[in-house]
Design an enzyme around this catalytic site. Sequence first.
Site, PDB file in Angstrom:
ATOM      1  N   SER A  61       0.314  -0.816  -0.438  1.00 51.90           N
ATOM      2  CA  SER A  61      -0.302   0.124   0.117  1.00 51.90           C
ATOM      3  C   SER A  61       1.328   1.276   0.675  1.00 51.90           C
ATOM      4  O   SER A  61       0.359   2.351  -0.131  1.00 51.90           O
ATOM      5  CB  SER A  61      -1.111  -0.085   0.803  1.00 51.90           C
ATOM      6  N   LYS A  64       0.845   3.347  -3.248  1.00 51.22           N
ATOM      7  CA  LYS A  64      -0.351   4.432  -3.532  1.00 51.22           C
ATOM      8  C   LYS A  64       0.109   5.908  -2.931  1.00 51.22           C
ATOM      9  O   LYS A  64      -0.584   6.493  -4.100  1.00 51.22           O
ATOM     10  CB  LYS A  64      -1.388   4.176  -1.823  1.00 51.22           C
ATOM     11  N   TYR A 189      -1.673  -1.848 -10.902  1.00 49.31           N
ATOM     12  CA  TYR A 189      -2.273  -1.895  -9.880  1.00 49.31           C
ATOM     13  C   TYR A 189      -1.703  -3.099  -8.823  1.00 49.31           C
ATOM     14  O   TYR A 189      -0.757  -2.605  -8.167  1.00 49.31           O
ATOM     15  CB  TYR A 189      -3.763  -1.305  -8.894  1.00 49.31           C
ATOM     16  N   TYR A 241      -4.920   2.464   7.939  1.00 49.63           N
ATOM     17  CA  TYR A 241      -6.272   2.216   7.344  1.00 49.63           C
ATOM     18  C   TYR A 241      -6.811   2.573   8.630  1.00 49.63           C
ATOM     19  O   TYR A 241      -6.672   3.619   8.885  1.00 49.63           O
ATOM     20  CB  TYR A 241      -5.770   0.590   7.513  1.00 49.63           C
ATOM     21  N   VAL A 259       0.809  -3.862   3.702  1.00 49.62           N
ATOM     22  CA  VAL A 259       0.910  -5.197   4.047  1.00 49.62           C
ATOM     23  C   VAL A 259       2.271  -6.284   4.155  1.00 49.62           C
ATOM     24  O   VAL A 259       1.939  -6.881   4.407  1.00 49.62           O
ATOM     25  CB  VAL A 259      -0.375  -5.757   3.560  1.00 49.62           C
TER      26      VAL A 259
HETATM   27  N1  GLU Z   1      -2.150  -5.270  -3.135  1.00 45.90           N
HETATM   28  C1  GLU Z   1      -3.107  -5.018  -1.375  1.00 45.90           C
HETATM   29  C2  GLU Z   1      -4.082  -5.366  -1.396  1.00 45.90           C
HETATM   30  O1  GLU Z   1      -4.613  -4.940  -2.484  1.00 45.90           O
HETATM   31  C3  GLU Z   1      -2.274  -3.888  -0.968  1.00 45.90           C
HETATM   32  C4  GLU Z   1      -2.842  -3.663   0.642  1.00 45.90           C
HETATM   33  C5  GLU Z   1      -2.053  -2.977   1.376  1.00 45.90           C
HETATM   34  O2  GLU Z   1      -0.447  -2.830   1.641  1.00 45.90           O
HETATM   35  O3  GLU Z   1      -2.961  -2.389   2.141  1.00 45.90           O
HETATM   36  O4  GLU Z   1      -4.919  -5.562  -1.435  1.00 45.90           O
END
Ligand code: GLU
Length: 306
Positions: A61, A64, A189, A241, A259
Site C-alpha cells: 500500500s 499508493k 495496480y 487504515y 501489508v
Molecule cells: N496489494 C494489496 C491489496 O490490494 C495492498 C494492500 C495493502 O498493503 O494495504 O490488497
Amino acid sequence: MINLEKIRNKNLPLTKNGHVASYIPALARVKADQLGIVIYDLDSNQLQSVGQSQVRFAIESISKVITLLYAIKQRGFEEVNSRVNTRQSGFAFNSILNLEIEHEKKPLNPFINAGAIMTTSLIKPQDNLTPFEQILAFAQEICHDPELSLDEEIFYSEDETGDVDRSLAYYLKAHMMIQDNVTDSLRTYFKQCSMKVTATSLANLGAVLANDGIKPWDNERIISSQAATFVKSLMMTTGLYNESGVYSARMGLPTKSGVGGGLMSAAPHKCGIGVFSPPLDKDGNSVAGLSVLNELSDELNLDIFK
Ligand code: GLU
C-alpha cells in the site's frame, strides 16, 4: 545521535505479537522476526540505520503514495482531486462498503484500494512508456533506489488472488467512475504493489515529503510543494487504515503503511523514516514498526502538533 540499536532490541520481541500477511500467498513466505529502521535526517543530510535496513520486501500500500504523487504530476492536482475524495473510511481498506458510501461519485480516498485503483487508472501511456513503466521509473527516482524493481512472483500471486480488488474496479466501472479498461488498471495496480523496496528507500521517500518535495540528496525538486503537503495530510488522516485517527492523536506523524510490513513517515523539515517488520496487527499495520515510530516520535520530538 539517537540509539537505534537500543530501540531495535527493545521492539524486536514484538514481532511475535503479529501475523505476516497471508491473503497474498507470496507474502506469507516472508521471515517474521525482522526489524529494520532507517532515519534520513534533513539537518545533517545523513542516513542512520539498524537491522534489516537493506532487505527487500513488497511495498504494497505504500505504493499508493507514489502513484498519487505521480498522477498529480502527470494529470494535475485539480483532475486528481475531481476523481478521488479525501475522506476517512470506517471500513477495511479493501471493503466494497467503502464504495457504497458515495460522495460525489468518488472513492473515499486514494489510500483505500478502490481509490488507489482509481488513481492508477488516471495515469496514461506517455513517451512510449506504459503507466507501470512510468510509475517504476518515478519510484526509483523519488526513493533514490535504482535497484527498486518488480517482483514477478508477488505480482502473479496478487493477480491470482486479487478478486476483491477486481470487484472494486468493476464496481467503479459499473458506476461510471472509471470509463477506461479496468483490466489494464488492475494489472498496473497489482504491479505497483509488487515493487520491492527497502527500509532505506522508504526513508528516502519520507525525506522528500518532509523536505517539501525537494530531494535532499541532490537538492532538486521532484514534486510540487502543494503535492507534498497534500499527501502528508492524507497520510495523517488515512495512512494507517482504521488506526489512522488513533496514531494521529498518539504520535502526530504523517505515516503510510503496507501489508508487506513497511512503514514510511515524513516529519516535516526534520526527517524521513522507513521501518520494515513483517508481522501485522488486525488492521494491517506492522506491530513492531508502529511501536518503533511511537518511540521515535517521542525521543526526536516529531509530533507535528507539538
Ligand atoms: N496489494 C494489496 C491489496 O490490494 C495492498 C494492500 C495493502 O498493503 O494495504 O490488497
